[in-house]
Scaffold this motif. Structure first.
Motif, mmCIF file in Angstrom:
data_model
loop_
_atom_site.group_PDB
_atom_site.id
_atom_site.type_symbol
_atom_site.label_atom_id
_atom_site.label_comp_id
_atom_site.label_asym_id
_atom_site.label_seq_id
_atom_site.Cartn_x
_atom_site.Cartn_y
_atom_site.Cartn_z
ATOM 1 N N ASP A 217 2.423 16.167 2.904
ATOM 2 C CA ASP A 217 2.056 14.861 3.450
ATOM 3 C C ASP A 217 2.927 13.736 2.895
ATOM 4 O O ASP A 217 2.783 12.580 3.304
ATOM 5 N N SER B 263 2.452 6.858 10.741
ATOM 6 C CA SER B 263 1.379 7.419 9.914
ATOM 7 C C SER B 263 0.731 6.343 9.070
ATOM 8 O O SER B 263 -0.502 6.315 8.883
ATOM 9 N N TYR B 264 1.538 5.448 8.539
ATOM 10 C CA TYR B 264 0.997 4.343 7.737
ATOM 11 C C TYR B 264 0.089 3.460 8.587
ATOM 12 O O TYR B 264 -1.029 3.102 8.171
ATOM 13 N N ARG C 74 0.814 -1.202 0.000
ATOM 14 C CA ARG C 74 0.000 0.000 0.000
ATOM 15 C C ARG C 74 0.856 1.265 0.000
ATOM 16 O O ARG C 74 0.477 2.263 -0.600
ATOM 17 N N TRP C 75 1.953 1.177 0.730
ATOM 18 C CA TRP C 75 2.851 2.326 0.829
ATOM 19 C C TRP C 75 4.277 1.883 0.525
ATOM 20 O O TRP C 75 4.681 0.750 0.810
ATOM 21 N N ARG D 177 -1.506 4.227 11.337
ATOM 22 C CA ARG D 177 -2.738 4.937 11.693
ATOM 23 C C ARG D 177 -3.716 4.972 10.513
ATOM 24 O O ARG D 177 -4.931 4.847 10.684
ATOM 25 N N ALA D 178 -3.150 5.149 9.313
ATOM 26 C CA ALA D 178 -4.012 5.251 8.124
ATOM 27 C C ALA D 178 -4.767 3.961 7.860
ATOM 28 O O ALA D 178 -5.901 3.985 7.331
ATOM 29 N N PHE D 179 -4.168 2.834 8.258
ATOM 30 C CA PHE D 179 -4.812 1.551 7.967
ATOM 31 C C PHE D 179 -5.173 0.775 9.241
ATOM 32 O O PHE D 179 -5.374 -0.445 9.185
ATOM 33 N N ASP D 180 -5.268 1.504 10.365
ATOM 34 C CA ASP D 180 -5.704 0.918 11.646
ATOM 35 C C ASP D 180 -4.908 -0.340 11.994
ATOM 36 O O ASP D 180 -5.456 -1.399 12.324
ATOM 37 N N SER E 256 1.087 4.383 -2.535
ATOM 38 C CA SER E 256 1.591 5.735 -2.273
ATOM 39 C C SER E 256 3.085 5.666 -1.973
ATOM 40 O O SER E 256 3.540 4.773 -1.243
#
Length: 565
Positions: free
Chosen positions: A545, A557-558, A486-487, A560-563, A519
């Motif tokens: 960002d 941050s990654y 994803r990242w 948090r973005a995907f719980d 991303s």
């Protein structure tokens, strides 16, 4: 106040304030020993340049005095040099015809032009070229010079005519002369005796000036036994003191014709001098400013041109003599210059009894002292690439030429840098137990990846030659990830440069990843690289960002973005 004074005052005058009394004895001995070689060497190089022999003495005296004031190196000896003599002859003689006075005047103008170019270079701080001379290059240079000097002096040591041509021609011609029985036994005896005296004095419990003892003893013995017909000698010293000589009918056309040769000789003179100066400084554990060296050499050339001399540079044959004799400061060169003047005035006939083979022995021992095989052995263990640079410089300087060898070595050094940048270290990062941060998974196979995340590290500036290497590294990591990605976090601390070609590769990669729902962000990217992204007009693509101060921040941050926390 003291610091401001130090910045304004020439290096030689600053040294006067810090001069140590114990140095005086060594400097006096070094000056005396050096003066014995300045005379024949200066005369020989002047004749090689097609000029009257006495101009070689003038070009030895005046520049030494000027460099003692403005030169940053404590032990560098400057003066006429064999590498410059052919170029001086090629520039001056076609314009001078058969008029020696005109030739002297042209040579003086040539020195003034060279000095002016070097001073302009000093003003614009062009001495940075010395930063291209790494330690392998410096050591290879000194080793090549040492071999070249010893082989060139061997014919004199054996009392045979020096073969013309390259160093290989000299070695071959010398070997043929030895095989043909042309060796002068008397000359060989004096030369070998000189080497033995100098080496023996090194091992005595008390320090004696072996060079000075050998020169004085050989001169006295030759005079006492009347051996001037049995072996070559230096010959009588010409009379006369340096005087201004810029007449000789030099025209504007002559000056314009000398501009091109002046630029070439200035380059060679500075390359030779700066490498020698930097090498000597490294051996002493000090630093020499390349811009100061350029300015000092410019002043010395101007002084030489004003007083009947010709272009000069750092001397690879006389500097080792000063070192061998124990020189501690520029005072050694000043003493040598004063002694040459005194000889010219008071005792011009003494050198009639000085055997040339004695000077050859002195130079050979001095050259041997600058050989550095220890560094070569160390580099062979540590870095074969740097060892290859050392050997390439050594071979180039010894068998091709000083400038050519240095140019080849710098070129190889730049190629080695490009090759390292083309294939830099690159890896993937992951977490390792309770150890803070994220670490190289190739070195820590027990490390854990964050699901759906690739943390890539690339240890080189991004430029046109490795942009594709960087993007292929990211693609490979994404393709080999155990989970859908994803990242992608790029650990950017080691990325210290970015050009437009690499930027295009970066943008193309970002587009490719975006189409796959991935991303790409950056962690620890340096401010100047972010500024270049803004300058290149892609700040809208990579907004705030996309940048994180640390890899840990980016990973948080990654998650948090995907719980994932």
């Amino acid at each position: 106040m003291r610091r401001a004074w130090a910045l304004r005052v020439p290096p030689g005058l600053r040294l006067v304030r810090n001069y140590e009394r114990p140095w005086l004895k060594s400097d006096l001995a070094a000056g005396a020993a050096l003066s014995a070689f300045l005379i024949p060497a200066g005369m020989a190089y002047a004749e090689a340049a097609g000029l009257p022999a006495v101009t070689g003495l003038y070009a030895s005296i005046i520049p030494l005095l000027a460099y003692a004031v403005f030169g940053p190196s404590r032990v560098l000896i400057i003066g006429p040099d064999s590498s410059l003599a052919p170029m001086i002859a090629a520039a001056v003689l076609p314009l001078a015809g058969r008029d020696p006075d005109h030739a002297v005047a042209l040579a003086g103008v040539l020195a003034l032009l060279i000095g002016g170019l070097l001073l302009v270079g000093r003003i614009f701080k062009l001495g940075f070229v010395t930063s291209l001379l790494s330690k392998p290059i410096r050591v290879g240079y000194l080793n090549g010079i040492a071999l070249a000097i010893m082989l060139s002096q061997l014919p004199k040591l054996l009392g045979i005519p020096a073969p013309a041509g390259s160093l290989i021609d000299t070695a071959t011609g010398t070997a043929q002369a030895v095989a043909g029985g042309a060796v002068n036994p008397v000359a060989l005896l004096f030369g070998a005796g000189t080497i033995a005296v100098i080496v023996a004095c090194r091992f005595l419990p008390w320090k004696l000036p072996g060079v000075l003892i050998a020169v004085v003893a050989a001169t006295a013995l030759t005079a006492a036994l009347d051996l001037t017909t049995a072996l070559p000698t230096v010959g009588a010293l010409p009379r006369g003191l340096p005087v201004p000589a810029l007449g000789g009918g030099v025209s504007l056309e002559d000056v314009l014709a000398l501009l091109g040769p002046a630029a070439g000789i200035a380059l060679i003179a500075f390359a030779d001098t700066s490498v020698l100066s930097k090498s000597l400084a490294a051996r002493s554990g000090v630093q020499v400013n390349g811009n100061q060296e350029m300015g000092a050499l410019g002043v010395a050339n101007v002084a030489s041109g004003l007083f009947s001399g010709f272009p000069i540079s750092g001397s690879t044959s006389r500097t080792p003599i000063a070192l061998e004799a124990g020189a501690k400061s520029p005072l050694g060169g000043v003493v040598a210059a004063i002694l040459v003047v005194l000889f010219m005035v008071l005792a011009p006939g003494v050198t009639t009894y000085l055997p040339s083979t004695v000077l050859a022995g002195v130079v050979m021992v001095a050259a041997a002292s600058i050989l550095d095989l220890k560094t070569l052995r160390r580099l062979l263990r540590m870095s074969r690439t740097e060892a290859a640079l050392l050997v390439a410089t050594f071979l180039g300087v010894a068998f091709v030429g000083v400038l050519e060898g240095i140019v080849v070595a710098i070129g190889l050094s730049l190629i080695a840098f490009v090759l390292r940048a083309l294939d830099p270290y690159r890896t993937e990062l992951g977490s390792v137990g309770d150890v803070p941060g994220y670490h190289d998974l190739s070195r820590h196979p027990e490390g854990q990846r964050v699901p759906g995340l690739v943390i890539a590290r690339f240890d080189a500036p991004l430029f046109f030659a490795n942009g594709a290497v960087f993007t292929d590294h990211i693609r490979t990591l994404v393709a080999n990830a155990p989970n859908p990605v994803r990242w992608v976090i790029v650990a950017s601390e080691a990325i210290t440069g970015l050009d437009t070609t690499a930027l295009d590769d970066l943008v193309a990669l970002d587009d490719e990843l975006a189409k796959r729902g991935i991303s790409m962000v950056f962690a620890e990217m340096k401010g100047p690289i972010k500024d270049r992204l803004i300058q290149f007009g892609v700040s809208s693509r990579f907004g705030r960002d996309h940048f994180y101060p640390t890899v840990t921040n980016a990973v948080r941050s990654y998650k948090r973005a995907f719980d994932l926390e």
